[in-house]
Enzyme design. Structure first.
Site, PDB file in Angstrom:
ATOM      1  CG  PHE B   8       0.337  -8.193  -7.959  1.00 27.49           C
ATOM      2  CD1 PHE B   8       0.136  -9.257  -7.090  1.00 27.49           C
ATOM      3  CD2 PHE B   8       0.932  -8.440  -9.194  1.00 27.49           C
ATOM      4  CE1 PHE B   8       0.519 -10.545  -7.444  1.00 27.49           C
ATOM      5  CE2 PHE B   8       1.313  -9.729  -9.555  1.00 27.49           C
ATOM      6  CZ  PHE B   8       1.103 -10.778  -8.680  1.00 27.49           C
ATOM      7  CD  GLU B 151       7.199 -12.025  11.941  1.00 31.05           C
ATOM      8  OE1 GLU B 151       7.876 -11.024  12.217  1.00 31.05           O
ATOM      9  OE2 GLU B 151       6.822 -12.855  12.772  1.00 31.05           O
ATOM     10  CE  LYS B 226      10.356  -1.067   8.930  1.00 27.92           C
ATOM     11  NZ  LYS B 226      11.704  -0.928   8.338  1.00 27.92           N
TER      12      LYS B 226
END
Lengths: 346, 346
Positions: B8, B151, B226
């Protein structure tokens, strides 16, 4: 998925070739099978066979210029009209690929309504119906529980609408601005390298980018038609041509290009829309604008969003194969989500 | 849709804010309702309430640095662990937002497997599990009839994977090359305007783009992580870090930049992959390459496809809000297509 095609020009033929060439991959990788059951043309006749038409035979018959040369087969019907052929159960989807009419959208519009009312999904490469009657078509599709998609109408196969409507679904799109006409961008790019407007236009015509009467491109109307589709799809607007300010590039001289370059700027024919309206106009962009570096027949669009800022998509803006690919993408989206999404967009 | 969040930090808080701010629009326009039922953190404690946690209270408690300050409520459980909380029926989706570990992907990987086995959809902003174990996670998701989406892990909210996997579904993607790390692109852009590498890095650190130990960015490892995700998602590869050639930008001097500019070229840290492998390397691009004009922290990717040629997507590559938007986009895709698509990608 059983398909009826209206129109079998470069786009229809490319689509048939793609379906033929990718049939195995589509079945194995996506669980997708499609067959063309009907083809309706204005000048080459029409064919319908509930068992499916053979793509290779269709392409061969199209080569001859007359579907009368398509081989006889059981259940084959020749020369039916759109109003005969488009009926409940006759197919799962109609592909409207006939030439664009930005004044009345006819005769395509009537076929589109007929298809939706008969419970067929509707996929368009023809800009007319969606430029002039997007909201009505979308509402009619939602009421019938089917989908209406038109990826091919804006930037050919470059997935502009899918980006805006699905990939950016969580964002609010605040505005859109882009280079939506490849012919004018080609002419402006040639002028950047020193050609006159007249010479650049002549070259565009020789290459088949511009028509003998180039006004649809150079006066901004093609870009305006695409902009209407975007505005109506992205913002739920009910804009019409008379709501847009439209001008083109025919007034731009080599001197203008030269002066702009001295200030590190480039002329581009920019189509832009927001929820409050839209315009098509040649504008000078600073070289730092991603749209300034788009050269030749390439198209590009920048979407301004609330959560992601600016997102720019660049790709081919024309071409039979590229447009055929957009039709396949729309059919795959229908296949993926089927009726879920029709109700989602209601 | 009931959600459990692991982590969080900036991304989780932005996501909670987006859910709170867009709740009405999402319900009315998309028929989508989501509530956060659980939050698990390493240092601030954990909360679970089957009836849903209050986003504003969550955000306020996060501000204090301790979820012990979250108000008492019926059915509220405090300080459960991931292994307690992630169980069949406890939620519909797990959001893995904890810090990336590109060496072991733990402890996130164990939570991901646990969630899939419990029948929860899995959405990740944490690159580790998908960089190192994409194929296993995808197979486990397909077997469980749920979806795995990530995504947020590539170019933040810029919808790279959705473009490649859904919008371009009809195309074969032949290769991908892009600028996937904003920090290095910022440094190279500063060097273009005359700064030394050391000064540009210092500025990037002052602005919070680069960490105190900048090696993850400047040596190419962030881009490589990535790229692994992209290669495994786009090509079904099972590449690992050791299959990639990875180098960075720390060897580039002002002189190199200057010489490249004299030849109308720009240095960019390019990550590229094809079905046969991949690499991350600083390369000189001609100004005509769409990636050459990408400035600052912006990211961009060019996908080469069989039917559409090159498609380029440009957008933000980082940011809490942008990454939070990607999580929402993934959840909306799950909502749109539900179990249809899980079986489609099997």
């Amino acid at each position: 998925m059983r398909l009826i095609l209206i129109g079998f020009g470069a786009v229809g033929r490319s689509f048939a070739e793609i379906l033929r060439d990718k049939a195995n991959d589509l079945r194995e990788q996506r669980g997708f099978e499609a067959s063309i059951v009907g083809v309706i043309t204005a000048t080459r006749g029409s064919l319908y066979c509930a068992d499916g038409l053979e793509p290779s035979d269709l392409l061969a018959a199209a080569e001859t210029g007359d579907f009368a040369t398509y081989p006889d087969a059981a259940n084959l019907q020749r020369d039916g009209s759109a109003s005969d052929m488009i009926a409940p159960g006759a197919a799962d989807a109609l592909l409207e690929l006939s030439p664009t009419n930005l004044e009345t959208a006819q005769p395509a519009l009537a076929s589109c309504y007929r298809a939706l009312d008969a419970g067929l999904h509707l996929v368009l490469a023809n800009k007319g119906p969606v430029a002039l009657h997007y909201a009505d078509l979308a509402a009619r599709a939602a009421a019938a529980g089917v989908m209406m998609r038109c990826e091919a109408t804006v930037m050919a196969g470059t997935p502009t609408l899918q980006l805006a409507q699905e990939a950016l679904a969580g964002c609010e799109i605040l505005s859109a601005r882009g280079i939506l006409n490849g012919t004018t961008n080609y002419i402006l790019t040639q002028m950047e390298s020193g050609e006159s407007y007249a010479a650049a236009l002549e070259k565009a015509q020789a290459l088949g980018y511009a028509e003998a009467d180039p006004s649809g491109d150079v006066d901004g109307w093609d870009a305006a038609g695409k902009l209407l589709i975007l505005a109506n799809a992205l913002f739920g607007s009910r804009l019409t041509m008379t709501d847009l300010q439209v001008s083109g590039i025919s007034h731009i001289r080599a001197d203008d290009i030269h002066r702009a370059r001295e200030q590190k700027q480039r002329y581009k024919l920019i189509a832009q829309a927001s929820p409050s309206g839209g315009m098509v106009q040649a504008m000078r962009l600073p070289m730092s604008d991603p749209l300034a570096s788009i050269a030749g027949t390439t198209n590009a669009i920048t979407l301004d969003t609330d959560l992601l800022g600016a997102i720019t998509l660049v790709g081919a803006g024309a071409g039979g194969r590229e447009t055929g690919a957009a039709l396949l993408a729309d059919l795959l989206a229908i296949h993926r989500c089927g009726r879920n999404q029709a109700s989602d967009s209601a």
